[in-house]
Design a protein around this motif. Structure first.
Motif, PDB file in Angstrom:
ATOM      1  N   ILE A 271       0.870  -1.185   0.000  1.00 53.65           N
ATOM      2  CA  ILE A 271       0.000   0.000   0.000  1.00 53.65           C
ATOM      3  C   ILE A 271       0.901   1.228   0.000  1.00 53.65           C
ATOM      4  N   LEU A 272       0.821   1.994  -1.085  1.00 54.26           N
ATOM      5  CA  LEU A 272       1.688   3.174  -1.210  1.00 54.26           C
ATOM      6  C   LEU A 272       1.069   4.360  -0.485  1.00 54.26           C
ATOM      7  N   ALA A 273       1.779   4.825   0.526  1.00 55.42           N
ATOM      8  CA  ALA A 273       1.234   5.933   1.323  1.00 55.42           C
ATOM      9  C   ALA A 273       2.323   6.930   1.678  1.00 55.42           C
ATOM     10  N   ALA A 274       3.299   7.073   0.792  1.00 55.79           N
ATOM     11  CA  ALA A 274       4.415   7.965   1.108  1.00 55.79           C
ATOM     12  C   ALA A 274       4.325   9.293   0.372  1.00 55.79           C
ATOM     13  N   GLY A 275       3.194   9.514  -0.321  1.00 58.90           N
ATOM     14  CA  GLY A 275       3.060  10.759  -1.076  1.00 58.90           C
ATOM     15  C   GLY A 275       2.740  11.937  -0.176  1.00 58.90           C
ATOM     16  N   SER A 276       2.867  13.139  -0.746  1.00 55.26           N
ATOM     17  CA  SER A 276       2.611  14.327   0.065  1.00 55.26           C
ATOM     18  C   SER A 276       1.240  14.923  -0.218  1.00 55.26           C
ATOM     19  N   GLY A 277       0.572  14.433  -1.255  1.00 54.07           N
ATOM     20  CA  GLY A 277      -0.781  14.908  -1.564  1.00 54.07           C
ATOM     21  C   GLY A 277      -0.821  16.382  -1.929  1.00 54.07           C
ATOM     22  N   SER A 278       0.129  16.804  -2.766  1.00 51.46           N
ATOM     23  CA  SER A 278       0.245  18.250  -3.030  1.00 51.46           C
ATOM     24  C   SER A 278      -0.999  18.832  -3.703  1.00 51.46           C
ATOM     25  N   ARG A 279      -1.690  18.020  -4.528  1.00 50.54           N
ATOM     26  CA  ARG A 279      -2.861  18.566  -5.221  1.00 50.54           C
ATOM     27  C   ARG A 279      -4.056  18.775  -4.291  1.00 50.54           C
ATOM     28  N   MET A 280      -3.946  18.238  -3.108  1.00 49.33           N
ATOM     29  CA  MET A 280      -5.034  18.363  -2.141  1.00 49.33           C
ATOM     30  C   MET A 280      -4.966  19.705  -1.428  1.00 49.33           C
TER      31      MET A 280
ATOM     32  N   PRO B  89      -0.762  14.942   4.607  1.00 50.04           N
ATOM     33  CA  PRO B  89      -1.042  14.190   3.377  1.00 50.04           C
ATOM     34  C   PRO B  89      -2.433  13.539   3.414  1.00 50.04           C
ATOM     35  N   LYS B  90      -3.067  13.521   2.249  1.00 53.61           N
ATOM     36  CA  LYS B  90      -4.475  13.117   2.149  1.00 53.61           C
ATOM     37  C   LYS B  90      -4.789  11.750   2.746  1.00 53.61           C
ATOM     38  N   GLN B  91      -3.807  10.842   2.719  1.00 52.12           N
ATOM     39  CA  GLN B  91      -4.105   9.488   3.218  1.00 52.12           C
ATOM     40  C   GLN B  91      -4.357   9.465   4.734  1.00 52.12           C
TER      41      GLN B  91
ATOM     42  N   GLY C  75       9.130   5.196   2.289  1.00 54.28           N
ATOM     43  CA  GLY C  75       8.998   5.451   0.853  1.00 54.28           C
ATOM     44  C   GLY C  75      10.084   6.349   0.301  1.00 54.28           C
ATOM     45  N   GLY C  76       9.958   6.648  -0.979  1.00 55.05           N
ATOM     46  CA  GLY C  76      10.937   7.508  -1.633  1.00 55.05           C
ATOM     47  C   GLY C  76      10.293   8.782  -2.146  1.00 55.05           C
ATOM     48  N   SER C  77      11.068   9.563  -2.897  1.00 55.57           N
ATOM     49  CA  SER C  77      10.562  10.865  -3.324  1.00 55.57           C
ATOM     50  C   SER C  77       9.606  10.762  -4.515  1.00 55.57           C
ATOM     51  N   THR C  78       9.592   9.627  -5.216  1.00 55.56           N
ATOM     52  CA  THR C  78       8.588   9.426  -6.271  1.00 55.56           C
ATOM     53  C   THR C  78       7.843   8.128  -5.982  1.00 55.56           C
ATOM     54  N   ARG C  79       6.706   7.978  -6.658  1.00 52.10           N
ATOM     55  CA  ARG C  79       5.912   6.764  -6.455  1.00 52.10           C
ATOM     56  C   ARG C  79       6.742   5.528  -6.817  1.00 52.10           C
TER      57      ARG C  79
ATOM     58  N   LEU D 204       9.941   5.144  -6.675  1.00 45.50           N
ATOM     59  CA  LEU D 204      10.941   4.855  -5.630  1.00 45.50           C
ATOM     60  C   LEU D 204      10.273   4.204  -4.415  1.00 45.50           C
ATOM     61  N   SER D 205       9.056   4.620  -4.137  1.00 44.51           N
ATOM     62  CA  SER D 205       8.327   3.994  -3.019  1.00 44.51           C
ATOM     63  C   SER D 205       8.072   2.520  -3.319  1.00 44.51           C
ATOM     64  N   THR D 206       7.633   2.237  -4.549  1.00 44.99           N
ATOM     65  CA  THR D 206       7.422   0.843  -4.944  1.00 44.99           C
ATOM     66  C   THR D 206       8.730   0.053  -4.833  1.00 44.99           C
TER      67      THR D 206
ATOM     68  N   ASP E 215      -2.760   2.169  -4.367  1.00 39.53           N
ATOM     69  CA  ASP E 215      -2.662   3.531  -3.826  1.00 39.53           C
ATOM     70  C   ASP E 215      -3.423   3.605  -2.504  1.00 39.53           C
ATOM     71  N   SER E 216      -2.770   4.111  -1.479  1.00 39.54           N
ATOM     72  CA  SER E 216      -3.497   4.279  -0.211  1.00 39.54           C
ATOM     73  C   SER E 216      -4.663   5.242  -0.392  1.00 39.54           C
ATOM     74  N   ALA E 217      -4.553   6.117  -1.399  1.00 44.55           N
ATOM     75  CA  ALA E 217      -5.588   7.121  -1.628  1.00 44.55           C
ATOM     76  C   ALA E 217      -6.837   6.562  -2.314  1.00 44.55           C
ATOM     77  N   ARG E 218      -6.922   5.228  -2.439  1.00 43.98           N
ATOM     78  CA  ARG E 218      -8.135   4.607  -3.000  1.00 43.98           C
ATOM     79  C   ARG E 218      -8.777   3.707  -1.945  1.00 43.98           C
TER      80      ARG E 218
ATOM     81  N   ILE F 123     -12.324   5.445  -6.608  1.00 40.73           N
ATOM     82  CA  ILE F 123     -11.698   6.721  -6.967  1.00 40.73           C
ATOM     83  C   ILE F 123     -10.414   6.941  -6.181  1.00 40.73           C
ATOM     84  N   LYS F 124      -9.536   7.744  -6.766  1.00 39.97           N
ATOM     85  CA  LYS F 124      -8.318   8.120  -6.038  1.00 39.97           C
ATOM     86  C   LYS F 124      -8.533   9.504  -5.451  1.00 39.97           C
ATOM     87  N   ILE F 125      -8.435   9.608  -4.166  1.00 39.64           N
ATOM     88  CA  ILE F 125      -8.607  10.918  -3.541  1.00 39.64           C
ATOM     89  C   ILE F 125      -7.414  11.775  -3.934  1.00 39.64           C
TER      90      ILE F 125
HETATM   91  N1  CTP Z   1       2.916   7.789  -3.263  1.00 40.37           N
HETATM   92  C1  CTP Z   1       3.989   7.227  -2.556  1.00 40.37           C
HETATM   93  N2  CTP Z   1       5.222   7.795  -2.661  1.00 40.37           N
HETATM   94  C2  CTP Z   1       5.420   8.893  -3.425  1.00 40.37           C
HETATM   95  C3  CTP Z   1       4.348   9.456  -4.143  1.00 40.37           C
HETATM   96  C4  CTP Z   1       3.095   8.886  -4.062  1.00 40.37           C
HETATM   97  O1  CTP Z   1       3.807   6.246  -1.863  1.00 40.37           O
HETATM   98  N3  CTP Z   1       6.632   9.418  -3.463  1.00 40.37           N
HETATM   99  C5  CTP Z   1       1.586   7.215  -3.107  1.00 40.37           C
HETATM  100  C6  CTP Z   1       0.588   8.233  -2.562  1.00 40.37           C
HETATM  101  O2  CTP Z   1       0.623   8.253  -1.138  1.00 40.37           O
HETATM  102  C7  CTP Z   1      -0.728   7.769  -3.124  1.00 40.37           C
HETATM  103  C8  CTP Z   1      -0.350   6.972  -4.382  1.00 40.37           C
HETATM  104  O3  CTP Z   1       1.058   6.834  -4.345  1.00 40.37           O
HETATM  105  O4  CTP Z   1      -1.460   6.926  -2.263  1.00 40.37           O
HETATM  106  C9  CTP Z   1      -0.835   7.659  -5.622  1.00 40.37           C
HETATM  107  O5  CTP Z   1      -0.168   8.912  -5.801  1.00 40.37           O
HETATM  108  P1  CTP Z   1      -0.857  10.334  -5.908  1.00 40.37           P
HETATM  109  O6  CTP Z   1      -2.329  10.199  -5.945  1.00 40.37           O
HETATM  110  O7  CTP Z   1      -0.175  11.106  -6.948  1.00 40.37           O
HETATM  111  O8  CTP Z   1      -0.533  10.928  -4.433  1.00 40.37           O
HETATM  112  P2  CTP Z   1       0.446  12.076  -4.029  1.00 40.37           P
HETATM  113  O9  CTP Z   1       1.694  11.987  -4.840  1.00 40.37           O
HETATM  114  O10 CTP Z   1       0.571  12.023  -2.556  1.00 40.37           O
HETATM  115  O11 CTP Z   1      -0.400  13.385  -4.423  1.00 40.37           O
HETATM  116  P3  CTP Z   1       0.068  14.582  -5.371  1.00 40.37           P
HETATM  117  O12 CTP Z   1       0.499  13.951  -6.668  1.00 40.37           O
HETATM  118  O13 CTP Z   1      -1.160  15.427  -5.483  1.00 40.37           O
HETATM  119  O14 CTP Z   1       1.189  15.265  -4.657  1.00 40.37           O
END
Ligand code: CTP
Ligand code: MG
Length: 468
Positions: free
Chosen positions: A9-18, A23-25, A83-87, A89-91, A109-112, A216-218
């Motif tokens: 479950i990828l949950a390392a994003g920052s949710g910038s579009r939110m 972070p949205k998760q 996680g890492g700085s991109t999705r 890298l987190s994977t 995606d944790s956001a689903r 849906i992806k939040i």
């Molecule tokens: N994710 C992650 N590591 C990152 C970027 C994203 O684990 N470096 C995860 C997010 O937490 C999310 C999923 O990948 O559950 C889908 O990414 P996205 O919807 O783009 O989330 P964010 O990158 O957090 O949001 P945004 O692009 O708006 O910044």
């Protein structure tokens, strides 16, 4: 031997579009954070053997608490990966922790948080025949491809277009191979995992299975509103996703019902008593309780607490439907203020006076709104505005009382044939209206649920709740 199935479950994003700090998760919907909903879907799925949650390196106190509670409550010994700085890298960080070379892996995606278990089943089954599987939905919009100047360069045939969702699933050897090649090319900024396989292992067929419209992806603030409504639907259809605990029995529970002398309140009282609860009703004619009078509400609650030693739930069905214009005359003013007192101030009073009793029992407050909360109606401004206020009160309180373990929900019955309604609309035909009994059944059912912050729509001839 069956291959081990991992869920990442990828949950390392920052949710910038939110556009929010956390972070949205970690946002709360339907009483739990988004990530808790998502993890529990996999934690409860019988085909999943292990769950890895990929989290940000730095967590706020609030996020840390959520993650701790996920670990504490996990049935499958959930593991955390930074996680890492991109999705991608987190994977990569997560898949490099998987020791078996023949494992199956689902990346989600944790956001689903609205993923349904049948999609997981479909994805895992497809791995029998394919090394890589994507979850997709059809496109209702036409997709247009543009260049840097926002000019269209291509309009692909919509019937072949799909929207990529998650989970995406792989035989781990294939995914690791694709990632090794991407690493060599320093190409770890793709938007998903199938994209990496497609680019670096073009001979591998990636099969698509259908996800769902609800998956849906939040991403943007509006998605939280949509997800909130979708959870409401799901709560009736699929209880498991919302509550890991068994239904809460109303048998032997002490319930206070305000507005109990007629209509919905009266029916709730008798339904609860029939179900084995100790339900005590109050209204102006029963016990002389005026819900807009703080003292009389306090006395009523204390009386019940003194007698039974506890209060497990409080339901307020008292309301007043007054027709009044807004104008400078005294009559309009009085009618509007009265309506606000009964329909909005009273729920505040009842909530305030009930809080400590409900905190003792980790109990439940149930309020009533009306369909006019979504749209004010001429001559009913005070009523509609108050009912909109009750919805916001429900949402705010459910959040505020999360830490004391008190649930707060709200019922939105469509037109119900009650005395109050007959007085307000004497010419209305009640044949096609809900009955007070139908609404009361739902109120009792809600008491059995371990959810909070929801607005439940009740419609005629419908066993489950639909979106309005
Ligand atoms: N994710 C992650 N590591 C990152 C970027 C994203 O684990 N470096 C995860 C997010 O937490 C999310 C999923 O990948 O559950 C889908 O990414 P996205 O919807 O783009 O989330 P964010 O990158 O957090 O949001 P945004 O692009 O708006 O910044
Ligand atoms: Mg992103």
């Amino acid at each position: 031997m069956n291959k081990k199935v991992y869920a990442i479950i990828l949950a390392a994003g920052s949710g910038s579009r939110m556009n929010v700090d956390t972070p949205k998760q970690f946002n709360k919907i339907a009483g739990k954070s988004v990530i808790e909903h998502t993890v529990s879907i996999f934690d409860n799925h019988p085909r999943i053997d292990a769950v890895y949650v990929v989290i940000p390196e730095f967590l706020s106190d609030e996020a840390r608490e959520i993650i701790d509670s996920i670990k504490l409550n996990s049935k499958k010994n959930t593991k955390l990966v930074i996680g890492g700085s991109t999705r991608n890298l987190s994977t990569l960080n997560a898949i490099s922790k998987i020791p078996e070379s023949d494992a199956l892996v689902l990346i989600h995606d944790s956001a689903r948080p609205l993923l349904s278990t049948d999609v997981i089943d479909r994805v895992i089954s497809a791995l029998d025949n394919y090394k890589a599987v994507d979850t997709v939905a059809e496109c209702s919009d036409t997709i247009v491809e543009v260049n840097d100047f926002s000019n269209i360069v291509n309009i692909p045939n919509r019937s072949f277009m799909r929207r990529g969702q998650t989970p995406q699933a792989f035989h781990i050897d294939v995914l690791k191979d694709a990632y090794a090649k991407a690493q060599i090319n320093s190409d770890l900024s793709n938007s998903d995992d199938c994209g990496v396989v497609k680019k670096y292992l073009p001979d591998i067929s990636i099969h698509c299975v259908y996800g769902s419209e609800a998956n849906i992806k939040i991403t943007h603030p509006i998605d939280l509103v949509l997800a909130d409504r979708l959870f409401m639907l799901k709560s009736e259809v699929d209880d498991d996703a919302l509550s890991t605990s068994d239904p809460i029995s109303v048998d032997g529970k002490v319930v206070v019902v305000f507005g109990a002398s007629s209509g919905i309140g009266e029916e709730i009282l008798s339904s609860l008593n029939a179900a084995g609860s100790f339900a005590v009703g109050f209204s102006r004619s029963i016990g002389g309780v005026d819900v807009s009078d703080r003292k009389s509400v306090a006395v009523a609650l204390k009386k019940v607490h003194d007698k039974y030693g506890r209060i497990d739930a409080v339901i307020n069905s008292a309301g007043e439907l007054n027709r009044a214009a807004v104008g400078p005359d005294d009559i309009s003013y009085e009618l509007n203020i009265k309506s606000i007192e009964v329909n909005l101030i009273a729920p505040f009073i009842i909530a305030g006076e009930s809080r400590d009793y409900l905190a003792e029992t980790k109990g439940h407050l149930v309020l009533f709104t009306s369909s006019s909360y979504t749209r004010g109606r001429s001559s009913y401004s005070a009523y509609s505005a108050s009912k909109a206020g009750v919805v916001n009160l429900t949402q705010a309180l459910s959040d505020e009382w999360m830490e004391i373990g008190v649930r707060v929900n709200c019922i939105n019955p469509e037109r119900t044939s009650t005395k109050m309604r007959k007085v307000a609309f004497p010419k209305e035909d009640s044949t096609f209206m809900l009955t007070a009994r139908e609404v009361s059944k739902l109120a009792v059912k809600i008491l059995t649920k371990n959810i909070t912050g929801q607005i439940f729509d009740v419609r005629r001839n419908s066993d489950f709740i639909e979106m309005s």
